[in-house]
Design an enzyme around this catalytic site. Sequence first.
Site, PDB file in Angstrom:
ATOM      1  N   ASP A 127       0.844  -1.189   0.000  1.00 30.54           N
ATOM      2  CA  ASP A 127       0.000   0.000   0.000  1.00 30.54           C
ATOM      3  C   ASP A 127       0.881   1.241   0.000  1.00 30.54           C
ATOM      4  O   ASP A 127       2.033   1.202   0.437  1.00 30.54           O
ATOM      5  CB  ASP A 127      -0.941   0.010   1.199  1.00 30.54           C
ATOM      6  N   GLU A 191      -0.027  -0.958   5.774  1.00 32.09           N
ATOM      7  CA  GLU A 191       1.022  -0.475   6.676  1.00 32.09           C
ATOM      8  C   GLU A 191       0.917   1.020   6.901  1.00 32.09           C
ATOM      9  O   GLU A 191       1.240   1.520   7.984  1.00 32.09           O
ATOM     10  CB  GLU A 191       2.396  -0.832   6.098  1.00 32.09           C
TER      11      GLU A 191
END
EC number: 3.5.1.114
Length: 502
Positions: A127, A191
Site C-alpha cells: 500500500d 502499513e
Amino acid sequence: MAQRCVCVLALVAMLLLVFPTVSRSMGPRSGEHQRASRIPSQFSKEERVAMKEALKGAIQIPTVTFSSEKSNTTALAEFGKYIHKVFPTVVSTSFIQHEVVEEYSHLFTIQGSDPSLQPYLLMAHFDVVPAPEEGWEVPPFSGLERDGIIYGRGTLDDKNSVMALLQALELLLIRKYIPRRSFFISLGHDEESSGTGAQRISALLQSRGVQLAFIVDEGGFILDDFIPNFKKPIALIAVSEKGSMNLMLQVNMTSGHSSAPPKETSIGILAAAVSRLEQTPMPIIFGSGTVVTVLQQLANEFPFPVNIILSNPWLFEPLISRFMERNPLTNAIIRTTTALTIFKAGVKFNVIPPVAQATVNFRIHPGQTVQEVLELTKNIVADNRVQFHVLSAFDPLPVSPSDDKALGYQLLRQTVQSVFPEVNITAPVTSIGNTDSRFFTNLTTGIYRFYPIYIQPEDFKRIHGVNEKISVQAYETQVKFIFELIQNADTDQEPVSHLHKL
C-alpha cells in the site's frame, strides 16, 4: 570543528528517516534435502528487463491507503492478481504455500529442506500514501522510466521491496534453488494506516507455534556523501523504532456572537496550550543506545579533535546534544518530538466556536513511555480547561541484538559486505519511523529494518513527497541483495537466545 561536528551528527539523523485463502502444497522431496551449491547473482539482459518492467507494472496499480477506514480495495485486489501473473514460479512451486490474509495481505511460506533450522521472515508492504499530481514531473502512478530512472509512488516506499523479495525468489527458483532454512514472506496491504494485515499474519504464525530466528523489514539505508570530507558510505541497520502517540487536545466553551466575545475563546485557549507544547520540547535523552554506537564507529574516520569528541560521548554529551538539537533530524534521535498536525475550530466568521480541537503527534524516545509523555504534556499545558484524549499510542519497540551472536544482524552485515564491498561501516540505529514489524515482537527478539539502497539527502523528501523515484540499477541491486541474503541464511548457525532490551 563545530561545523564538522554538526555535519557528522546530521548523518546520524538521516538514517532514521530513517491470511486466509490457502493453497497448500508438499514440501521438498526427501531426495532434495542436500545443501544446494551457491548460485551466483548474475542476471541475463532479458531477466533485468523483465524485473524492471515488473516493478513499473506494480507502480501503475494505485494501491492507496487514505486511512484505516478508507483505501482503494479494487487496486489492492488487483495487486494480488498481478503478483500471480509476474511471478508464476513462486506461486506454482510445490514447497511454497501462499495464503491471502485479511482479504488483501499475503503470506508465503517457503518450506526448507532442513527442519532443524529456525525459520525467518522477510517483510514489505504494497500500500502507498496518496499522491496528488501537483508538483510531479510525471503522473505518480505512471511507472514511467526516464534515463534509467523509474518514477512513481511506491518506488521507494515500499513496492520496490515487495517486488524485490518476490523477484529474487522467482530467480532463485528458476535456477532450481531449494532453501535449507524455511522462511516466510509477509506482504502487508495497510502499513500506511492501521497495519491490520500484518497483525493478522503475526497472530496466524503465533497460532501455528512459529518462532522466528529474525525478521527483516524496511528501515535504514546506505548513506553516502552526506558529509564534506567524509567519502565513506555507511550502512545503517535499524534495530528499534521510536514509539508514537496521537493526542487530541480539546477545549469546550459556550458559543456566542462575535460582537460580544468573552475574554478568551476556545481557539485562544487551545492555541496557547499548543504553543506552550511547541516552545517546551521534551527533555534530551542521550543515553548509551544506538546513537552512541554510531558516533563511536564514525570517530575513527575523523582527525583530532572530532575523533576524541565522538569516541567519548559520555564526556562530551552536553556539547554533542547542543549541536544535535539544532537540526530537526538530529533533534529527533535525542528526544521525544512534538508535532502539531491538525487544528479544527470555528464554523463562521461571526460565531464564537463552542469547540476547538488540535491533534499532536509525539514520536517517543526509547527512554520514555507513552504514559510518561502524556503526564509531561499535561504538566506543560497546565490548564484544566484543556481535555486530553489519546487517539492511538504504542511504546517504543525493544532494541534487537546487534552483537556477533545476533544471526539476523550478522547476515545483513555479511550480505552488505558481499553486495556492497565498498561499504566497510555498518552500524545499528533507532528508526524514527514506524513499520509493520512492530507487530511481530511476540515471534522473535531479532527485528531488523534495512533497505539495501544508497540514499541521498534529497531522496528523503521524495518518500511520501513528490517525484518519488528509484534508478533501475538501484532496484537491480536490491534484487541481488535479497538473492544473496536468502542463500546466506542457509547457514548452520542458529540465533543465540537474547532478551529484549528497552
